[in-house]
Design a protein around this motif. Structure first.
Motif, PDB file in Angstrom:
ATOM      1  N   GLU A 277       0.816  -1.218   0.000  1.00  0.00           N
ATOM      2  CA  GLU A 277       0.000   0.000   0.000  1.00  0.00           C
ATOM      3  C   GLU A 277       0.848   1.265   0.000  1.00  0.00           C
ATOM      4  O   GLU A 277       0.456   2.277  -0.600  1.00  0.00           O
ATOM      5  CB  GLU A 277      -0.933   0.010   1.217  1.00  0.00           C
ATOM      6  N   VAL A 278       1.974   1.243   0.687  1.00  0.00           N
ATOM      7  CA  VAL A 278       2.819   2.438   0.796  1.00  0.00           C
ATOM      8  C   VAL A 278       4.272   2.038   0.614  1.00  0.00           C
ATOM      9  O   VAL A 278       4.638   0.845   0.655  1.00  0.00           O
ATOM     10  CB  VAL A 278       2.633   3.128   2.172  1.00  0.00           C
ATOM     11  N   ASP A 279       5.112   3.055   0.424  1.00  0.00           N
ATOM     12  CA  ASP A 279       6.555   2.874   0.390  1.00  0.00           C
ATOM     13  C   ASP A 279       7.130   3.654   1.567  1.00  0.00           C
ATOM     14  O   ASP A 279       6.621   4.733   1.905  1.00  0.00           O
ATOM     15  CB  ASP A 279       7.127   3.391  -0.926  1.00  0.00           C
ATOM     16  N   VAL A 280       8.140   3.132   2.230  1.00  0.00           N
ATOM     17  CA  VAL A 280       8.662   3.750   3.442  1.00  0.00           C
ATOM     18  C   VAL A 280      10.168   3.857   3.387  1.00  0.00           C
ATOM     19  O   VAL A 280      10.835   3.261   2.531  1.00  0.00           O
ATOM     20  CB  VAL A 280       8.259   2.945   4.701  1.00  0.00           C
ATOM     21  N   GLY A 281      10.676   4.617   4.348  1.00  0.00           N
ATOM     22  CA  GLY A 281      12.092   4.651   4.633  1.00  0.00           C
ATOM     23  C   GLY A 281      12.284   4.506   6.127  1.00  0.00           C
ATOM     24  O   GLY A 281      11.515   5.089   6.908  1.00  0.00           O
ATOM     25  N   VAL A 282      13.266   3.702   6.541  1.00  0.00           N
ATOM     26  CA  VAL A 282      13.503   3.452   7.956  1.00  0.00           C
ATOM     27  C   VAL A 282      14.958   3.752   8.268  1.00  0.00           C
ATOM     28  O   VAL A 282      15.868   3.232   7.600  1.00  0.00           O
ATOM     29  CB  VAL A 282      13.171   1.997   8.348  1.00  0.00           C
ATOM     30  N   GLY A 283      15.171   4.591   9.286  1.00  0.00           N
ATOM     31  CA  GLY A 283      16.518   4.895   9.739  1.00  0.00           C
ATOM     32  C   GLY A 283      16.703   4.443  11.171  1.00  0.00           C
ATOM     33  O   GLY A 283      15.787   4.598  11.999  1.00  0.00           O
ATOM     34  N   VAL A 284      17.900   3.885  11.482  1.00  0.00           N
ATOM     35  CA  VAL A 284      18.172   3.368  12.822  1.00  0.00           C
ATOM     36  C   VAL A 284      19.510   3.914  13.297  1.00  0.00           C
ATOM     37  O   VAL A 284      20.519   3.838  12.564  1.00  0.00           O
ATOM     38  CB  VAL A 284      18.206   1.826  12.852  1.00  0.00           C
ATOM     39  N   ALA A 285      19.527   4.473  14.514  1.00  0.00           N
ATOM     40  CA  ALA A 285      20.758   5.006  15.104  1.00  0.00           C
ATOM     41  C   ALA A 285      20.780   4.629  16.575  1.00  0.00           C
ATOM     42  O   ALA A 285      19.741   4.317  17.178  1.00  0.00           O
ATOM     43  CB  ALA A 285      20.828   6.520  14.931  1.00  0.00           C
ATOM     44  N   CYS A 286      21.978   4.699  17.169  1.00  0.00           N
ATOM     45  CA  CYS A 286      22.162   4.262  18.554  1.00  0.00           C
ATOM     46  C   CYS A 286      23.101   5.210  19.266  1.00  0.00           C
ATOM     47  O   CYS A 286      24.037   5.752  18.663  1.00  0.00           O
ATOM     48  CB  CYS A 286      22.720   2.839  18.572  1.00  0.00           C
ATOM     49  N   GLY A 287      22.858   5.448  20.548  1.00  0.00           N
ATOM     50  CA  GLY A 287      23.732   6.306  21.329  1.00  0.00           C
ATOM     51  C   GLY A 287      23.070   6.781  22.600  1.00  0.00           C
ATOM     52  O   GLY A 287      21.997   6.316  22.985  1.00  0.00           O
ATOM     53  N   ARG A 288      23.697   7.767  23.261  1.00  0.00           N
ATOM     54  CA  ARG A 288      23.202   8.308  24.518  1.00  0.00           C
ATOM     55  C   ARG A 288      22.160   9.392  24.240  1.00  0.00           C
ATOM     56  O   ARG A 288      22.340  10.262  23.379  1.00  0.00           O
ATOM     57  CB  ARG A 288      24.346   8.916  25.332  1.00  0.00           C
ATOM     58  N   VAL A 289      21.060   9.338  24.986  1.00  0.00           N
ATOM     59  CA  VAL A 289      19.998  10.330  24.857  1.00  0.00           C
ATOM     60  C   VAL A 289      19.518  10.709  26.258  1.00  0.00           C
ATOM     61  O   VAL A 289      19.826  10.039  27.246  1.00  0.00           O
ATOM     62  CB  VAL A 289      18.806   9.794  24.031  1.00  0.00           C
ATOM     63  N   TRP A 290      18.737  11.780  26.309  1.00  0.00           N
ATOM     64  CA  TRP A 290      18.014  12.131  27.538  1.00  0.00           C
ATOM     65  C   TRP A 290      16.597  11.641  27.367  1.00  0.00           C
ATOM     66  O   TRP A 290      15.920  11.953  26.375  1.00  0.00           O
ATOM     67  CB  TRP A 290      18.051  13.647  27.738  1.00  0.00           C
ATOM     68  N   ALA A 291      16.095  10.870  28.338  1.00  0.00           N
ATOM     69  CA  ALA A 291      14.752  10.297  28.257  1.00  0.00           C
ATOM     70  C   ALA A 291      13.981  10.682  29.502  1.00  0.00           C
ATOM     71  O   ALA A 291      14.456  10.487  30.623  1.00  0.00           O
ATOM     72  CB  ALA A 291      14.829   8.778  28.132  1.00  0.00           C
ATOM     73  N   GLY A 292      12.780  11.235  29.318  1.00  0.00           N
ATOM     74  CA  GLY A 292      11.969  11.605  30.471  1.00  0.00           C
ATOM     75  C   GLY A 292      10.775  12.440  30.079  1.00  0.00           C
ATOM     76  O   GLY A 292      10.406  12.538  28.902  1.00  0.00           O
ATOM     77  N   GLN A 293      10.158  13.070  31.098  1.00  0.00           N
ATOM     78  CA  GLN A 293       8.954  13.866  30.902  1.00  0.00           C
ATOM     79  C   GLN A 293       9.325  15.307  30.595  1.00  0.00           C
ATOM     80  O   GLN A 293      10.171  15.900  31.270  1.00  0.00           O
ATOM     81  CB  GLN A 293       8.074  13.823  32.160  1.00  0.00           C
ATOM     82  N   VAL A 294       8.692  15.878  29.584  1.00  0.00           N
ATOM     83  CA  VAL A 294       8.850  17.291  29.271  1.00  0.00           C
ATOM     84  C   VAL A 294       7.460  17.901  29.160  1.00  0.00           C
ATOM     85  O   VAL A 294       6.467  17.200  28.964  1.00  0.00           O
ATOM     86  CB  VAL A 294       9.636  17.511  27.958  1.00  0.00           C
ATOM     87  N   GLY A 295       7.390  19.223  29.280  1.00  0.00           N
ATOM     88  CA  GLY A 295       6.118  19.918  29.157  1.00  0.00           C
ATOM     89  C   GLY A 295       5.875  20.793  30.361  1.00  0.00           C
ATOM     90  O   GLY A 295       6.796  21.431  30.883  1.00  0.00           O
ATOM     91  N   ALA A 296       4.628  20.831  30.812  1.00  0.00           N
ATOM     92  CA  ALA A 296       4.248  21.609  31.990  1.00  0.00           C
ATOM     93  C   ALA A 296       3.680  20.660  33.037  1.00  0.00           C
ATOM     94  O   ALA A 296       3.403  19.487  32.760  1.00  0.00           O
ATOM     95  CB  ALA A 296       3.209  22.672  31.611  1.00  0.00           C
ATOM     96  N   ALA A 297       3.491  21.171  34.246  1.00  0.00           N
ATOM     97  CA  ALA A 297       3.007  20.311  35.327  1.00  0.00           C
ATOM     98  C   ALA A 297       1.635  19.731  35.016  1.00  0.00           C
ATOM     99  O   ALA A 297       1.292  18.640  35.471  1.00  0.00           O
ATOM    100  CB  ALA A 297       2.958  21.106  36.637  1.00  0.00           C
ATOM    101  N   SER A 298       0.826  20.454  34.224  1.00  0.00           N
ATOM    102  CA  SER A 298      -0.521  19.986  33.896  1.00  0.00           C
ATOM    103  C   SER A 298      -0.581  19.186  32.603  1.00  0.00           C
ATOM    104  O   SER A 298      -1.617  18.612  32.290  1.00  0.00           O
ATOM    105  CB  SER A 298      -1.476  21.185  33.789  1.00  0.00           C
ATOM    106  N   ARG A 299       0.503  19.147  31.844  1.00  0.00           N
ATOM    107  CA  ARG A 299       0.493  18.434  30.557  1.00  0.00           C
ATOM    108  C   ARG A 299       1.890  17.938  30.269  1.00  0.00           C
ATOM    109  O   ARG A 299       2.787  18.710  29.922  1.00  0.00           O
ATOM    110  CB  ARG A 299       0.007  19.370  29.434  1.00  0.00           C
TER     111      ARG A 299
END
Length: 506
Positions: A416-438
């Motif tokens: 049905e569709v054509d895609v492209g997939v990219g894969v990379a690896c390394g150190r990141v920051w992971a967590g919650q961002v936004g405001a206290a209500s969202r």
């Protein structure tokens, strides 16, 4: 109480246990049951009085029996009318087939107590009448005391059995009343008073009757064998009935509650218990229903939460709470994007494009989650997926590469569709961002940007997937065997060349 086709309710087992009059027949049927119970009590007391020898002429028994018959002819209709008038409010909303008001529900819950009180009052007046007639009819006035006390004891037993019978027969009425207005306190006799009542019917009253037979001053020689045997047999029968009624009134709801808790333990939170008791048991029944409803709502919210942020993020948030902030992690980022989406939506139209995207993302979500990853966010016709956050992964790079291959194979097979997939690896920051209500859980770092840039290259490669060298080298050897080195390119926004790898040709 919640009900409906989607809600499983615990049921009573057994034909006798499940019988109860309903609708407009409820109150009249209960009154008829009470009349029959009181007639049995009258017959028992009369048989006992006839069987007791007083050592004198029995010429006084005729007037006593006639007095009893006359009193019954007046008292039974009067008691029936009193019972119907007392519960005419209940009978009115039952016949109208509507929910009762709070006051009407409270009135209906007093049906067993009111009926027992009316029966007790009738027996009390009867004991006074029979005692007085006996004192006047027999040569020894103490015979009147004997007959009055015997009638009173019989009335106590009959009133107690009446309460237990009506409480059992009226449980459908009770259930309807409590469904409209759940119990908030012990409105009628609780478990302890019921057990004490059963003890009184099965042990207290019969034993008191036997004692009175032997200390009766009007019969110094003691009662005859027949009277004692008769009283013991009656005690056994009444005791058996009272114990059976109490056992069913307490035991059956407990079995229903046990079944409901077992359903909840298996994850079936839609179970509901029929609330048909206005005392402590009813409070427990309502409490189990409230608990199950709360767990069902919690499960629904967790399911919705998991659908929006991913099951792993939802589980972590439920376990540790949510707050702004995060941590550094080594992850593998997978970015997948549909090629030529602008021209595709122009050809298909927005409605058909939405259906196509849903089918495409279903493949992506199933593949990512089956390999232990998280679909972090959807971006139009693209998706960012991570492996190694928020939970640890034994081989994030290998899982991301394997998922990339499977996505490309599944998309090519669907056609049905054509895609492209990219894969990379390394150190990141992971967590919650936004405001206290969202808040939003996300990953930020160079591997994310690198995966997005590799996706653009992948749309031009035959295998439709490109990975960074660091990702392939970090993967397990069995996954690394599916990849081969391609070329070194300088990705947009990066000042140094990136060595890329592509799928090895089969």
């Amino acid at each position: 109480m919640t009900s409906g086709s989607s809600v499983a309710q615990t049921r009573r087992d057994g034909a006798w246990a499940s019988w109860a009059p309903t609708g407009r027949a409820a109150v009249p049927a209960i009154v008829l049951l009470v009349v029959v119970a009181n007639l049995v009590g009258v017959a028992t007391v009369v048989a006992l009085l006839i069987g007791v020898e007083d050592g004198s002429s029995d010429t006084g028994r005729g007037p006593v029996l006639w007095a009893v018959a006359a009193y019954l002819a007046v008292a039974l209709p009067a008691g029936t009318v009193a019972g119907l008038r007392r519960q005419r409010v209940t009978n009115r909303w039952l016949m109208a087939r509507r929910e009762p008001t709070s006051g009407e529900a409270g009135h209906a819950l007093r049906l067993p107590v009111d009926t027992a009180l009316i029966a007790g009052l009738i027996w009390l007046l009867g004991a006074v009448l029979v005692g007085g007639v006996s004192a006047a009819a027999f040569p020894d006035p103490l015979v009147g005391l004997r007959t009055g006390v015997a009638t009173l004891l019989g009335g106590m037993a009959t009133a107690g059995v009446t309460y237990l019978l009506v409480a059992r027969a009226a449980r459908t009425v009770t259930a309807i009343a409590l469904a409209a207005h759940p119990p908030v306190g012990a409105l009628t006799l609780g478990v302890r008073p019921r057990l004490l009542l059963t003890w009184g019917l099965t042990s207290g009253v019969p034993m008191l009757g036997v004692v009175l037979l032997y200390v009766d001053p009007s019969n110094p020689d003691g009662p005859g064998r027949g009277a004692v045997v008769f009283l013991v047999v009656v005690a056994l029968l009444v005791g058996g009935l009272a114990t059976l009624l109490t056992a069913r009134a307490v035991g059956q709801p407990l079995r229903d509650l046990r079944d409901a808790v077992q359903h909840v333990g298996r994850g079936d939170y839609d179970v509901r218990v029929v609330v048909d008791d206005a005392g402590e048991i009813g409070l427990l029944q309502e409490g189990v229903n409230t608990m199950a409803a709360g767990l069902a709502e919690r499960e629904r919210l967790r399911d919705l939460f998991g659908r929006h942020v991913g099951t792993t993020v939802a589980a972590r948030a439920l376990a540790t709470g949510v707050s702004l902030g995060g941590e550094e992690r080594t992850v593998a980022a997978l970015f997948v994007d549909i090629a030529g989406s602008t021209s595709l939506v122009r050809r298909t139209g927005p409605a058909e494009m939405v259906g196509l995207l849903n089918r495409f993302f279903e493949v992506v979500v199933d593949t990512i989650e089956s390999n232990g990853g998280l679909v972090n966010k959807f971006e139009g016709d693209a998706a960012l997926c991570v492996f190694g956050a928020p939970t640890d992964h034994a081989d994030p790079a290998g899982a991301a590469l394997r998922a990339a291959r499977h996505i490309c194979d599944a998309v090519r097979e669907a056609g049905e569709v054509d895609v492209g997939v990219g894969v990379a690896c390394g150190r990141v920051w992971a967590g919650q961002v936004g405001a206290a209500s969202r808040l939003e859980y996300t990953v930020i770092g160079d591997p994310v940007n690198e995966a997005a840039r590799l996706t653009e290259l992948a749309k031009e490669r035959a295998g439709r997937v490109v990975a960074s060298e660091a990702t392939v080298l970090a993967a397990a050897p069995e996954e690394r065997a599916h990849w081969m080195e391609d070329a070194a390119v300088e990705l947009r926004g990066r000042g140094e060349p990136t060595t890329t790898w592509v799928r090895r040709k089969a």
